[in-house]
Scaffold this motif. Structure first.
Motif, PDB file in Angstrom:
ATOM      1  N   ALA A   7       0.843  -1.204   0.000  1.00 16.79           N
ATOM      2  CA  ALA A   7       0.000   0.000   0.000  1.00 16.79           C
ATOM      3  C   ALA A   7       0.876   1.251   0.000  1.00 16.79           C
ATOM      4  O   ALA A   7       0.586   2.227  -0.694  1.00 16.79           O
ATOM      5  CB  ALA A   7      -0.929  -0.011   1.214  1.00 16.79           C
ATOM      6  N   GLU A   8       1.959   1.198   0.773  1.00 14.69           N
ATOM      7  CA  GLU A   8       2.856   2.355   0.876  1.00 14.69           C
ATOM      8  C   GLU A   8       3.497   2.663  -0.480  1.00 14.69           C
ATOM      9  O   GLU A   8       3.619   3.813  -0.882  1.00 14.69           O
ATOM     10  CB  GLU A   8       3.950   2.096   1.928  1.00 14.69           C
ATOM     11  CG  GLU A   8       3.473   2.135   3.368  1.00 14.69           C
ATOM     12  CD  GLU A   8       2.690   0.888   3.805  1.00 14.69           C
ATOM     13  OE1 GLU A   8       2.636  -0.114   3.036  1.00 14.69           O
ATOM     14  OE2 GLU A   8       2.106   0.917   4.911  1.00 14.69           O
ATOM     15  N   GLU A   9       3.897   1.604  -1.177  1.00 15.05           N
ATOM     16  CA  GLU A   9       4.532   1.794  -2.501  1.00 15.05           C
ATOM     17  C   GLU A   9       3.526   2.337  -3.516  1.00 15.05           C
ATOM     18  O   GLU A   9       3.856   3.215  -4.319  1.00 15.05           O
ATOM     19  CB  GLU A   9       5.118   0.462  -3.003  1.00 15.05           C
ATOM     20  CG  GLU A   9       6.387   0.057  -2.253  1.00 15.05           C
ATOM     21  CD  GLU A   9       6.815  -1.380  -2.541  1.00 15.05           C
ATOM     22  OE1 GLU A   9       8.015  -1.659  -2.431  1.00 15.05           O
ATOM     23  OE2 GLU A   9       5.946  -2.241  -2.851  1.00 15.05           O
ATOM     24  N   LEU A  10       2.298   1.824  -3.464  1.00 15.72           N
ATOM     25  CA  LEU A  10       1.269   2.327  -4.396  1.00 15.72           C
ATOM     26  C   LEU A  10       0.983   3.801  -4.110  1.00 15.72           C
ATOM     27  O   LEU A  10       0.922   4.625  -5.032  1.00 15.72           O
ATOM     28  CB  LEU A  10      -0.026   1.507  -4.270  1.00 15.72           C
ATOM     29  CG  LEU A  10       0.054   0.055  -4.762  1.00 15.72           C
ATOM     30  CD1 LEU A  10      -1.247  -0.681  -4.448  1.00 15.72           C
ATOM     31  CD2 LEU A  10       0.338  -0.003  -6.260  1.00 15.72           C
ATOM     32  N   ALA A  11       0.839   4.110  -2.817  1.00 14.03           N
ATOM     33  CA  ALA A  11       0.553   5.509  -2.436  1.00 14.03           C
ATOM     34  C   ALA A  11       1.669   6.422  -2.933  1.00 14.03           C
ATOM     35  O   ALA A  11       1.407   7.531  -3.414  1.00 14.03           O
ATOM     36  CB  ALA A  11       0.385   5.622  -0.922  1.00 14.03           C
ATOM     37  N   GLU A  12       2.898   5.962  -2.822  1.00 10.41           N
ATOM     38  CA  GLU A  12       4.054   6.756  -3.256  1.00 10.41           C
ATOM     39  C   GLU A  12       3.981   7.035  -4.761  1.00 10.41           C
ATOM     40  O   GLU A  12       4.232   8.162  -5.205  1.00 10.41           O
ATOM     41  CB  GLU A  12       5.337   5.988  -2.889  1.00 10.41           C
ATOM     42  CG  GLU A  12       6.608   6.800  -2.933  1.00 10.41           C
ATOM     43  CD  GLU A  12       6.529   8.129  -2.188  1.00 10.41           C
ATOM     44  OE1 GLU A  12       6.001   8.150  -1.068  1.00 10.41           O
ATOM     45  OE2 GLU A  12       6.982   9.149  -2.752  1.00 10.41           O
ATOM     46  N   GLU A  13       3.600   6.018  -5.532  1.00  7.69           N
ATOM     47  CA  GLU A  13       3.486   6.207  -6.996  1.00  7.69           C
ATOM     48  C   GLU A  13       2.394   7.226  -7.327  1.00  7.69           C
ATOM     49  O   GLU A  13       2.547   8.057  -8.213  1.00  7.69           O
ATOM     50  CB  GLU A  13       3.134   4.881  -7.667  1.00  7.69           C
ATOM     51  CG  GLU A  13       4.287   3.916  -7.701  1.00  7.69           C
ATOM     52  CD  GLU A  13       3.983   2.649  -8.493  1.00  7.69           C
ATOM     53  OE1 GLU A  13       4.881   1.808  -8.574  1.00  7.69           O
ATOM     54  OE2 GLU A  13       2.861   2.497  -9.021  1.00  7.69           O
ATOM     55  N   TRP A  14       1.294   7.136  -6.596  1.00  4.32           N
ATOM     56  CA  TRP A  14       0.176   8.065  -6.859  1.00  4.32           C
ATOM     57  C   TRP A  14       0.560   9.489  -6.457  1.00  4.32           C
ATOM     58  O   TRP A  14       0.172  10.451  -7.114  1.00  4.32           O
ATOM     59  CB  TRP A  14      -1.094   7.602  -6.131  1.00  4.32           C
ATOM     60  CG  TRP A  14      -1.502   6.183  -6.493  1.00  4.32           C
ATOM     61  CD1 TRP A  14      -1.007   5.427  -7.531  1.00  4.32           C
ATOM     62  CD2 TRP A  14      -2.460   5.359  -5.822  1.00  4.32           C
ATOM     63  NE1 TRP A  14      -1.597   4.195  -7.534  1.00  4.32           N
ATOM     64  CE2 TRP A  14      -2.497   4.108  -6.504  1.00  4.32           C
ATOM     65  CE3 TRP A  14      -3.291   5.526  -4.712  1.00  4.32           C
ATOM     66  CZ2 TRP A  14      -3.342   3.055  -6.117  1.00  4.32           C
ATOM     67  CZ3 TRP A  14      -4.131   4.482  -4.328  1.00  4.32           C
ATOM     68  CH2 TRP A  14      -4.151   3.268  -5.025  1.00  4.32           C
ATOM     69  N   LEU A  15       1.370   9.579  -5.373  1.00  5.20           N
ATOM     70  CA  LEU A  15       1.825  10.908  -4.934  1.00  5.20           C
ATOM     71  C   LEU A  15       2.781  11.541  -5.945  1.00  5.20           C
ATOM     72  O   LEU A  15       2.772  12.757  -6.122  1.00  5.20           O
ATOM     73  CB  LEU A  15       2.513  10.808  -3.567  1.00  5.20           C
ATOM     74  CG  LEU A  15       1.555  10.771  -2.384  1.00  5.20           C
ATOM     75  CD1 LEU A  15       2.277  10.349  -1.120  1.00  5.20           C
ATOM     76  CD2 LEU A  15       0.871  12.135  -2.189  1.00  5.20           C
TER      77      LEU A  15
END
Ligand SMILES: [Zn+2]
Length: 340
Positions: free
Chosen positions: A140-148
């Motif tokens: 989830a953290e990695e996905l959030a980072e990509e979206w950010l």
């Protein structure tokens, strides 16, 4: 004398309260494909529509294979027609790997004068067909980072930035680990960006586990849009959702009207019209089809509004759901859960 003095104090307190209320009203800022914009009041929003949907799947989709000229030719007349109805804001709900084409959206915005919003996020419904294999391995953290990164720097090399987070879950009462991860990633991305989370959900049974994840991550349910809420049949679930504070999106008006009228009456009669969004979920150009059959984005204006007026909806009610609510729902604003 005493009474007059007391009256003066009361009037003064009222004046200060009202004045502070006005002074504290911050302008609402949204992010469109053309950049940051201050929302103009009194203009109409379509809060869930589609320009392109390509159902081929994440592992086969190829934006470069699309006939761009044909897409422009077929979709422009539908967008130009919206000017007649004072529509200024158009939210394109097609996520990445399912038809998001941000440079095309920018061109449509420039050619029509519409303010168009696109999104970041991933669409999990239909058993993850629209999530690429590589993304499934991420946390989830990695996905959030990509979206950010899309939020801060722009999508791919376009510099066009998303105006909201679009996710989607299959409609079950317990979410799959992948879908729990999407909701958590959306919550994490919201806390850093202030982008609103719109989640393709359907019936309320899949709403509750999503709200739980948001709460656990410290995100207010006011940052969440329950998309395709019209699929829910139990009135009590609408009342419960309204009490939770989330936005309720009745967005199938391109396909049928009556069900929506009933839900809108329920909202009006129960005092939660100020949490309702409406839209058509219409369009769209399907690159996999030879013959296009684009549904217009106009039944709200041609059919729904006259029906609502006949049921006692006022102009204020109509502006509430078509202008005030979406302006607030899509405004960029970090909505953390208030500590109790
Ligand atoms: Zn949709």
């Amino acid at each position: 004398m005493k009474l007059t003095a007391l009256k003066q104090i009361i009037v003064y307190i009222l004046f200060i309260t009202v004045f502070q209320g006005i002074a504290q009203e911050e302008p609402l800022i949204i992010q469109s494909v053309g950049g940051l914009r201050t929302v103009k009041s009194g203009e109409i929003w379509l809060s869930h529509e589609h320009i392109i949907v390509d159902f081929i799947g994440a592992d086969s989709i190829d934006n470069t294979s699309w006939d761009r000229d044909d897409i422009l030719k077929q979709t422009l007349p539908h967008l130009i027609e919206l000017k007649k109805f004072n529509v200024a804001y158009f939210v394109d709900a097609s996520p990445q790997y399912l038809g998001r084409d941000v440079s095309l959206l920018k061109e449509l915005a420039q050619r029509t004068g519409l303010t168009i919003l696109t999104n970041t996020g991933l669409y999990g419904a239909r058993k993850n067909k629209f999530i690429p294999h590589t993304a499934k391995q991420k946390t989830a953290e990695e996905l959030a980072e990509e979206w950010l990164i899309e939020f801060k720097e722009g999508i791919e090399d376009t510099r066009i930035k998303p105006g909201f987070i679009k996710i989607s879950v299959d409609n079950n009462d317990s979410l799959s680990p992948m879908h729990q991860k999407l909701v958590k990633a959306a919550a994490l991305c919201h806390l850093q960006s202030g982008l609103t989370i719109a989640s393709h959900t359907g019936k309320a049974l899949a709403l509750w586990p999503q709200l739980e994840i948001l709460t656990k991550q410290g995100v207010s349910t006011k940052a969440f849009v329950w998309v395709h809420a019209q699929a829910e049949e139990d009135d009590s679930n609408f009342i419960k959702a309204a009490e939770s504070g989330c936005w309720i999106s009745l967005d199938g008006l391109g396909w049928e009207i009556d069900k929506h009228v009933k839900k809108l009456l329920l909202a009006k009669n129960n005092g939660f019209l100020d949490q309702i969004l409406i839209s058509h979920d219409a369009g769209w150009y399907d690159p996999q089809k030879r013959e296009q059959n684009i549904q217009p984005y106009t039944p709200i204006f041609k059919r729904l509004i006259p029906l609502l007026r006949a049921k006692g909806f006022t102009s204020n009610d109509i502006m509430q759901i078509l202008s005030i609510n979406p302006s607030k729902a899509f405004a960029i604003n970090i909505r953390e859960l208030q500590a109790k």
